[in-house]
Design an enzyme around this catalytic site. Structure first.
Site, PDB file in Angstrom:
ATOM      1  N   HIS A  61       0.838  -1.197   0.000  1.00 57.07           N
ATOM      2  CA  HIS A  61       0.000   0.000   0.000  1.00 57.07           C
ATOM      3  C   HIS A  61       0.873   1.248   0.000  1.00 57.07           C
ATOM      4  O   HIS A  61       0.608   2.220   0.711  1.00 57.07           O
ATOM      5  CB  HIS A  61      -0.964  -0.004   1.172  1.00 57.07           C
ATOM      6  CG  HIS A  61      -2.046  -1.020   1.033  1.00 57.07           C
ATOM      7  ND1 HIS A  61      -3.155  -1.033   1.821  1.00 57.07           N
ATOM      8  CD2 HIS A  61      -2.189  -2.065   0.188  1.00 57.07           C
ATOM      9  CE1 HIS A  61      -3.945  -2.048   1.480  1.00 57.07           C
ATOM     10  NE2 HIS A  61      -3.359  -2.684   0.488  1.00 57.07           N
ATOM     11  N   TYR A 327       3.761  -5.430  10.198  1.00 49.25           N
ATOM     12  CA  TYR A 327       3.585  -3.979  10.110  1.00 49.25           C
ATOM     13  C   TYR A 327       4.684  -3.277  10.906  1.00 49.25           C
ATOM     14  O   TYR A 327       5.217  -2.252  10.490  1.00 49.25           O
ATOM     15  CB  TYR A 327       2.230  -3.572  10.686  1.00 49.25           C
ATOM     16  CG  TYR A 327       1.036  -3.782   9.779  1.00 49.25           C
ATOM     17  CD1 TYR A 327       1.104  -4.595   8.663  1.00 49.25           C
ATOM     18  CD2 TYR A 327      -0.176  -3.161  10.054  1.00 49.25           C
ATOM     19  CE1 TYR A 327       0.005  -4.786   7.852  1.00 49.25           C
ATOM     20  CE2 TYR A 327      -1.282  -3.340   9.247  1.00 49.25           C
ATOM     21  CZ  TYR A 327      -1.190  -4.162   8.143  1.00 49.25           C
ATOM     22  OH  TYR A 327      -2.279  -4.351   7.340  1.00 49.25           O
TER      23      TYR A 327
END
Length: 353
Positions: A61, A327
């Site tokens: 992303h 993450y």
């Protein structure tokens, strides 16, 4: 715009490529797996190898935009959760829209998936972070399956695209991907972030005042209804469309919470729940401004979906733990790179905790 779904080989390559880009948003591997089998670093390395190294950007992303606004609860979810965000209150939001993939220069129409990530800052200092995608199910059920898919989807140096035969073999070995593949075959890139429905896909628990736990999934349903295909020949239309819409007024979504029934799969994001499940509308998300991602407040936020306020708990879905672990690894990499980029100023007040 050329029809990228034409031809069997092209169809396999597209489905595999978009599945890979999508699962990268979710399919991160947690440290609870044996290090010799899989680690967050190993998987992020694979994503980085597949998408290319772009210092200072997210490993997935990578192309996106910061947004801000608020969430206005309506009180309907308070019977099921003690989380203050569900009161009749206004909660500030820092968010991000993006498309899947590790290339920050990818054309907006390269995949039909858009994502919405939010950080809601509750009055008592708690936060609710959530990452949602505009797709109905996740392709695979386990971190190991995602890793195998990432390997199968590695671009061929000669073509720059995944090998259709390798992807076909992967999908043949993973029948749980059938629901996602069926959706991917007919999905088309939309022209606007504002007209998309964004689903949590993973399940969570709402916890009420008596300690009762209610398994749920949630979605942001757009109040804008003028959905249309993306314009041909324009690689960067999404940010411009959002800017034009915000110039006319705030954009809104309804938070819909859907409750599992006995027997529904709670810990498997590749399996959908029946459409007739009980649901409630818990409030309205309002986005009223946007900023570039290189200088906006979302830049330094790690949208870890396991950062939850009291009254919301993660399910045992293994993809949630894996998302959190990788993450964090990706965040450390890009922030370290940002610190060494010329002209980069760190915004200490917005660093993720």
């Amino acid at each position: 715009m050329r029809n990228v779904f034409s031809g069997p080989a092209a169809r396999w390559a597209l489905i595999g490529g978009l599945a890979l880009a999508t699962v990268a948003a979710f399919g991160y591997v947690g440290g609870w797996l044996a290090p010799r089998r899989l680690t967050p670093q190993r998987l992020v390395d694979t994503l980085q190898n597949n998408g290319g190294l772009h210092p200072g950007y997210r490993r997935n992303h990578a192309k996106g935009v910061c947004v801000a606004g608020w969430f206005e609860g309506n009180g309907a979810a308070r019977a099921y959760s003690t989380a203050a965000v569900f009161d009749r209150v206004r909660t500030p939001v820092i968010g991000r829209f993006a498309i899947p993939g590790g290339n920050p220069y990818a054309p907006d129409g390269s995949v039909p998936i858009r994502s919405m990530a939010l950080r809601l800052n509750l009055p008592d200092g708690e936060q609710w972070r959530t990452g949602m995608n505009a797709m109905p199910v996740f392709p695979v059920s386990t971190p190991q399956a995602f890793y195998e898919q990432a390997l199968a989807g590695r671009p061929d140096p000669a073509t720059g695209k995944p090998d259709p035969a390798r992807l076909a073999a992967f999908f043949a070995a993973h029948p749980e991907a059938a629901a996602f593949r069926a959706w991917a075959k007919q999905a088309k890139p939309s022209a606007s972030y504002a007209t998309e429905r964004y689903d949590s896909i993973n399940a969570f628990y709402l916890v009420d005042a008596q300690g009762g736990r209610h398994a749920v999934r949630w979605a942001m349903l757009p109040q804008a209804s003028d959905a249309r295909p993306g314009p041909a020949g324009d690689p960067d239309y999404l940010d411009r469309d959002l800017q034009q819409r915000l110039a006319q007024g705030p954009q809104r979504w309804t938070l819909r919470i859907t409750f599992a029934a006995p027997g529904d799969p709670i810990d498997d994001a590749a399996r959908a729940w029946p459409a007739d499940r009980k649901s409630i509308d818990a409030g309205t998300l309002v986005i009223d401004r946007m900023q570039p991602q290189d200088s906006g407040p979302c830049r330094d936020v790690n949208y870890d979906p396991t950062v939850l306020p009291a009254g919301i708990e993660p399910s045992a879905d293994p993809l949630l733990a894996t998302r959190s672990a990788a993450y964090a690894d990706s965040y450390l990499r890009r922030t370290a790179e940002e610190a060494h980029l010329p002209g980069t100023a760190r915004a200490a007040t917005e660093t993720a905790r």
